[in-house]
Design a protein around this motif. Sequence first.
Motif, PDB file in Angstrom:
ATOM      1  N   GLY A  35      41.519  42.082  44.903  1.00 29.30           N
ATOM      2  CA  GLY A  35      40.390  42.096  43.994  1.00 29.30           C
ATOM      3  C   GLY A  35      40.197  40.808  43.245  1.00 29.30           C
ATOM      4  O   GLY A  35      40.971  39.852  43.402  1.00 29.30           O
ATOM      5  N   TRP A  36      39.165  40.808  42.460  1.00 27.70           N
ATOM      6  CA  TRP A  36      38.817  39.686  41.600  1.00 27.70           C
ATOM      7  C   TRP A  36      38.623  40.177  40.174  1.00 27.70           C
ATOM      8  O   TRP A  36      37.958  41.191  39.941  1.00 27.70           O
ATOM      9  CB  TRP A  36      37.529  39.008  42.081  1.00 27.70           C
ATOM     10  N   TYR A  37      39.199  39.449  39.239  1.00 31.80           N
ATOM     11  CA  TYR A  37      39.000  39.664  37.824  1.00 31.80           C
ATOM     12  C   TYR A  37      38.365  38.397  37.256  1.00 31.80           C
ATOM     13  O   TYR A  37      38.382  37.331  37.883  1.00 31.80           O
ATOM     14  CB  TYR A  37      40.323  39.921  37.117  1.00 31.80           C
ATOM     15  N   ARG A  38      37.835  38.534  36.061  1.00 34.12           N
ATOM     16  CA  ARG A  38      37.318  37.351  35.380  1.00 34.12           C
ATOM     17  C   ARG A  38      37.565  37.442  33.894  1.00 34.12           C
ATOM     18  O   ARG A  38      37.680  38.538  33.337  1.00 34.12           O
ATOM     19  CB  ARG A  38      35.821  37.163  35.651  1.00 34.12           C
ATOM     20  N   GLN A  44      37.896  39.872  26.888  1.00 35.18           N
ATOM     21  CA  GLN A  44      39.022  40.385  27.655  1.00 35.18           C
ATOM     22  C   GLN A  44      38.805  40.188  29.143  1.00 35.18           C
ATOM     23  O   GLN A  44      37.667  40.112  29.621  1.00 35.18           O
ATOM     24  CB  GLN A  44      39.219  41.873  27.353  1.00 35.18           C
ATOM     25  N   CYS A  45      39.908  40.131  29.847  1.00 37.73           N
ATOM     26  CA  CYS A  45      39.842  40.058  31.302  1.00 37.73           C
ATOM     27  C   CYS A  45      39.261  41.360  31.845  1.00 37.73           C
ATOM     28  O   CYS A  45      39.621  42.450  31.367  1.00 37.73           O
ATOM     29  CB  CYS A  45      41.248  39.817  31.859  1.00 37.73           C
ATOM     30  N   GLU A  46      38.348  41.250  32.801  1.00 35.55           N
ATOM     31  CA  GLU A  46      37.718  42.460  33.339  1.00 35.55           C
ATOM     32  C   GLU A  46      37.704  42.429  34.862  1.00 35.55           C
ATOM     33  O   GLU A  46      37.623  41.366  35.482  1.00 35.55           O
ATOM     34  CB  GLU A  46      36.281  42.594  32.823  1.00 35.55           C
ATOM     35  N   LEU A  47      37.766  43.618  35.429  1.00 37.79           N
ATOM     36  CA  LEU A  47      37.672  43.750  36.872  1.00 37.79           C
ATOM     37  C   LEU A  47      36.250  43.452  37.317  1.00 37.79           C
ATOM     38  O   LEU A  47      35.291  43.974  36.757  1.00 37.79           O
ATOM     39  CB  LEU A  47      38.051  45.163  37.303  1.00 37.79           C
ATOM     40  N   VAL A  48      36.122  42.606  38.331  1.00 42.41           N
ATOM     41  CA  VAL A  48      34.815  42.304  38.902  1.00 42.41           C
ATOM     42  C   VAL A  48      34.595  43.147  40.155  1.00 42.41           C
ATOM     43  O   VAL A  48      33.585  43.836  40.303  1.00 42.41           O
ATOM     44  CB  VAL A  48      34.700  40.813  39.246  1.00 42.41           C
ATOM     45  N   ALA A  49      35.553  43.090  41.068  1.00 44.57           N
ATOM     46  CA  ALA A  49      35.439  43.828  42.332  1.00 44.57           C
ATOM     47  C   ALA A  49      36.823  43.964  42.943  1.00 44.57           C
ATOM     48  O   ALA A  49      37.662  43.075  42.779  1.00 44.57           O
ATOM     49  CB  ALA A  49      34.516  43.113  43.309  1.00 44.57           C
ATOM     50  N   ALA A  50      37.037  45.067  43.635  1.00 43.06           N
ATOM     51  CA  ALA A  50      38.320  45.274  44.294  1.00 43.06           C
ATOM     52  C   ALA A  50      38.153  46.262  45.417  1.00 43.06           C
ATOM     53  O   ALA A  50      37.267  47.128  45.371  1.00 43.06           O
ATOM     54  CB  ALA A  50      39.368  45.785  43.303  1.00 43.06           C
ATOM     55  N   PHE A  51      38.991  46.118  46.440  1.00 46.23           N
ATOM     56  CA  PHE A  51      39.010  47.138  47.479  1.00 46.23           C
ATOM     57  C   PHE A  51      40.449  47.378  47.915  1.00 46.23           C
ATOM     58  O   PHE A  51      41.302  46.499  47.852  1.00 46.23           O
ATOM     59  CB  PHE A  51      38.111  46.766  48.668  1.00 46.23           C
ATOM     60  N   ASN A  58      35.381  49.012  44.587  1.00 45.30           N
ATOM     61  CA  ASN A  58      34.833  49.177  43.242  1.00 45.30           C
ATOM     62  C   ASN A  58      34.231  47.870  42.754  1.00 45.30           C
ATOM     63  O   ASN A  58      34.775  46.798  43.009  1.00 45.30           O
ATOM     64  CB  ASN A  58      35.932  49.618  42.268  1.00 45.30           C
ATOM     65  N   TYR A  59      33.131  47.990  42.059  1.00 39.62           N
ATOM     66  CA  TYR A  59      32.476  46.848  41.436  1.00 39.62           C
ATOM     67  C   TYR A  59      32.215  47.156  39.967  1.00 39.62           C
ATOM     68  O   TYR A  59      31.915  48.296  39.611  1.00 39.62           O
ATOM     69  CB  TYR A  59      31.135  46.541  42.101  1.00 39.62           C
ATOM     70  N   ALA A  60      32.282  46.131  39.143  1.00 42.20           N
ATOM     71  CA  ALA A  60      31.835  46.279  37.765  1.00 42.20           C
ATOM     72  C   ALA A  60      30.336  46.560  37.785  1.00 42.20           C
ATOM     73  O   ALA A  60      29.602  46.019  38.624  1.00 42.20           O
ATOM     74  CB  ALA A  60      32.124  45.005  36.981  1.00 42.20           C
ATOM     75  N   ASP A  61      29.887  47.386  36.865  1.00 37.71           N
ATOM     76  CA  ASP A  61      28.460  47.725  36.832  1.00 37.71           C
ATOM     77  C   ASP A  61      27.592  46.476  36.712  1.00 37.71           C
ATOM     78  O   ASP A  61      26.494  46.415  37.272  1.00 37.71           O
ATOM     79  CB  ASP A  61      28.176  48.663  35.659  1.00 37.71           C
ATOM     80  N   SER A  62      28.095  45.487  36.003  1.00 36.43           N
ATOM     81  CA  SER A  62      27.310  44.283  35.733  1.00 36.43           C
ATOM     82  C   SER A  62      27.086  43.422  36.978  1.00 36.43           C
ATOM     83  O   SER A  62      26.217  42.546  36.970  1.00 36.43           O
ATOM     84  CB  SER A  62      27.981  43.448  34.645  1.00 36.43           C
ATOM     85  N   VAL A  63      27.851  43.664  38.044  1.00 38.42           N
ATOM     86  CA  VAL A  63      27.716  42.823  39.245  1.00 38.42           C
ATOM     87  C   VAL A  63      27.238  43.607  40.461  1.00 38.42           C
ATOM     88  O   VAL A  63      27.003  43.007  41.525  1.00 38.42           O
ATOM     89  CB  VAL A  63      29.036  42.094  39.587  1.00 38.42           C
ATOM     90  N   LYS A  64      27.107  44.908  40.330  1.00 34.24           N
ATOM     91  CA  LYS A  64      26.665  45.724  41.464  1.00 34.24           C
ATOM     92  C   LYS A  64      25.325  45.235  41.983  1.00 34.24           C
ATOM     93  O   LYS A  64      24.406  44.988  41.224  1.00 34.24           O
ATOM     94  CB  LYS A  64      26.573  47.190  41.059  1.00 34.24           C
ATOM     95  N   GLY A  65      25.244  45.105  43.299  1.00 31.52           N
ATOM     96  CA  GLY A  65      24.010  44.646  43.919  1.00 31.52           C
ATOM     97  C   GLY A  65      23.896  43.139  43.996  1.00 31.52           C
ATOM     98  O   GLY A  65      23.003  42.621  44.670  1.00 31.52           O
ATOM     99  N   CYS A  95      41.932  35.811  41.437  1.00 30.38           N
ATOM    100  CA  CYS A  95      42.249  36.686  42.559  1.00 30.38           C
ATOM    101  C   CYS A  95      43.486  37.503  42.198  1.00 30.38           C
ATOM    102  O   CYS A  95      44.416  36.983  41.565  1.00 30.38           O
ATOM    103  CB  CYS A  95      42.511  35.839  43.798  1.00 30.38           C
ATOM    104  N   TYR A  96      43.494  38.758  42.592  1.00 28.29           N
ATOM    105  CA  TYR A  96      44.585  39.673  42.253  1.00 28.29           C
ATOM    106  C   TYR A  96      44.886  40.535  43.463  1.00 28.29           C
ATOM    107  O   TYR A  96      43.960  41.043  44.108  1.00 28.29           O
ATOM    108  CB  TYR A  96      44.164  40.542  41.068  1.00 28.29           C
ATOM    109  N   VAL A  97      46.177  40.687  43.766  1.00 33.58           N
ATOM    110  CA  VAL A  97      46.553  41.557  44.881  1.00 33.58           C
ATOM    111  C   VAL A  97      47.752  42.411  44.500  1.00 33.58           C
ATOM    112  O   VAL A  97      48.560  42.021  43.649  1.00 33.58           O
ATOM    113  CB  VAL A  97      46.880  40.758  46.165  1.00 33.58           C
ATOM    114  N   GLU A  98      47.826  43.554  45.124  1.00 30.54           N
ATOM    115  CA  GLU A  98      48.994  44.416  45.003  1.00 30.54           C
ATOM    116  C   GLU A  98      49.594  44.573  46.392  1.00 30.54           C
ATOM    117  O   GLU A  98      48.907  45.009  47.332  1.00 30.54           O
ATOM    118  CB  GLU A  98      48.611  45.771  44.429  1.00 30.54           C
ATOM    119  N   ALA A  99      50.866  44.209  46.521  1.00 31.72           N
ATOM    120  CA  ALA A  99      51.517  44.250  47.825  1.00 31.72           C
ATOM    121  C   ALA A  99      52.018  45.654  48.145  1.00 31.72           C
ATOM    122  O   ALA A  99      52.173  46.498  47.258  1.00 31.72           O
ATOM    123  CB  ALA A  99      52.675  43.265  47.854  1.00 31.72           C
ATOM    124  N   SER A 100      52.299  45.871  49.405  1.00 30.82           N
ATOM    125  CA  SER A 100      52.762  47.179  49.842  1.00 30.82           C
ATOM    126  C   SER A 100      54.124  47.530  49.265  1.00 30.82           C
ATOM    127  O   SER A 100      54.496  48.705  49.212  1.00 30.82           O
ATOM    128  CB  SER A 100      52.799  47.245  51.367  1.00 30.82           C
TER     129      SER A 100
END
Length: 116
Positions: A35-38, A44-51, A58-65, A95-100
């Motif tokens: 995902g991406w945060y900004r 505060q740091c906020e989630l922008v998009a992640a899968f 998921n997308y932040a409402d402010s960036v959807k579309g 950029c943010y990732v969670e490993a297995s």
Amino acid sequence: QVQLVESGGGLVQAGGSLRLSCAASRSILLLNLMGWYRQAPGKQCELVAAFSRVGDTNYADSVKGRFTISSDNAKNTVYLQMNNLKPEDTAVYYCYVEASWGAKYWGQGTQVTVSS
């Protein structure tokens, strides 16, 4: 360990586009979430998009579309396509990732500045 290197930030006028890239040092097939945060100045740091690997996006409402997150497994890279940028999108993008195996990793950040 996963190292993340971001690129693609810069200065753009409102209405313009940028594509951020996040290159991982290991196969992104090992990652459960990408995902991406900004973080904007004074905010505060906020989630922008992640899968996730199971397909949830998921997308932040402010960036959807306007923003689209994607990946290229062959290049071990995650992208954030940002269209119709607005001054309020100005921030450092991480950029943010969670490993297995459960560990979480962050990139160093890339500045995006949108002028009005």
